[in-house]
Design an enzyme around this catalytic site. Structure first.
Site: not given
Ligand code: NAP
Length: 248
Positions: A145, A158, A160, A162, A191
């Site tokens: 991401s 999140y 970390a 990714k 998205i």
């Protein structure tokens, strides 16, 4: 499971029942793959996808598997290889968010995200890479991401996970490249899926304003990038992180 007569190359997709994983499943089926996908709990979404895959002429296997559970992932990969044959392409799309400022984040919210997003990628890749090494062939596409590249307030867990996926994918690419396996990541921006649907409209508008193309992306647009990286058209690409973010 739905069975069709002729066997085709097999794509295995974690988190395939909804969003980006679902779009990748349909795209890879259109490109000639049979599809084995896992999901966490939404049976209806999994059933719907199986019907759509059958309509495209693809065999499919839907497995209710928590990617955070290594044994379940191993079982799913073994069953896929037994029923359908060797996994040619693996896509790791299963992911969750538990957004919160760090000071308010519970240990559970931290660990759920790391266990699903990062351990989940490790479990899937660990299970598919050994048979791929034996066959000296395979393509893995992980889903990171922009948060993992740039950081994002409210997403320490999140981001970390990714960023970990990026480092994991680049390292694995270096380990297995000489044995004919390619490993690449996509890094989507905002998205339009169920995951982003929970965001405030103002937040989404702000992100779209900071995006060169001025809009959120579609799951199909990420799926096209995944399918490209998984295909022979990307034969000399490995260890890459491809942003699919509209120029964010
Ligand atoms: P989504 O629409 O919420 O779909 C998530 C999928 O993952 C579902 O199929 C879900 O299955 C599955 N899943 C969740 N936890 C799982 C677990 N523990 N084990 C197995 N499957 C699990 O999400 P999305 O937007 O498509 O996101 C897909 C990936 O893209 C994620 O890794 C996400 O971090 C990444 N991404 C998304 C965006 C975005 O803006 N949407 C941006 C950047 C990166 P169930 O339905 O059964 O729960």
């Amino acid at each position: 499971m739905n069975a069709a007569p002729a066997s085709r190359p097999v794509a295995l997709i974690s988190g395939g029942s909804r969003g980006i994983g679902r779009a990748a499943a349909l795209r890879l089926a259109q490109d000639g793959h049979d599809v084995s996908f896992c999901y966490r709990g939404d049976e209806q979404a999994a059933d719907n996808l199986e019907k759509e895959l059958a309509a495209l002429g693809a065999r499919s296997l839907a497995a209710r598997v928590d990617v955070a559970d290594a044994d379940s992932v191993r079982g799913w990969v073994s069953r896929t290889e037994k029923d359908f044959g060797p996994v040619a392409v693996a896509v790791t799309s299963a992911g969750i968010t538990r957004d919160k400022p760090l000071l308010m984040m519970s240990d559970t919210e931290w660990h759920e995200v790391i266990d699903t997003n990062l351990d989940g990628v490790y479990h899937v890749c660990r299970a598919v890479v050994f048979p791929m090494l034996k066959r000296r062939a395979g393509a893995i596409v992980t889903v990171s991401s922009v948060s993992g590249l740039q950081g994002n307030a409210g997403q320490t867990n999140y981001a970390a996970s990714k960023a970990g996926i990026v480092a994991f994918s680049r390292s694995l690419a270096k380990e297995v490249g000489r044995r004919g396996i390619r490993v690449n990541a996509v890094a989507p921006g905002l998205i339009d899926t169920d995951m982003s649907a929970v965001l405030d409209d103002t937040v989404k508008d702000q992100v779209s304003e900071r995006t060169a193309l001025g809009r959120a992306g579609l799951a199909t647009e990420v799926a096209d990038a995944i399918a490209f990286l998984a295909s022979d058209r990307a034969a000399y690409i490995t260890g890459a992180v491809l942003p699919v973010d509209g120029g964010l």
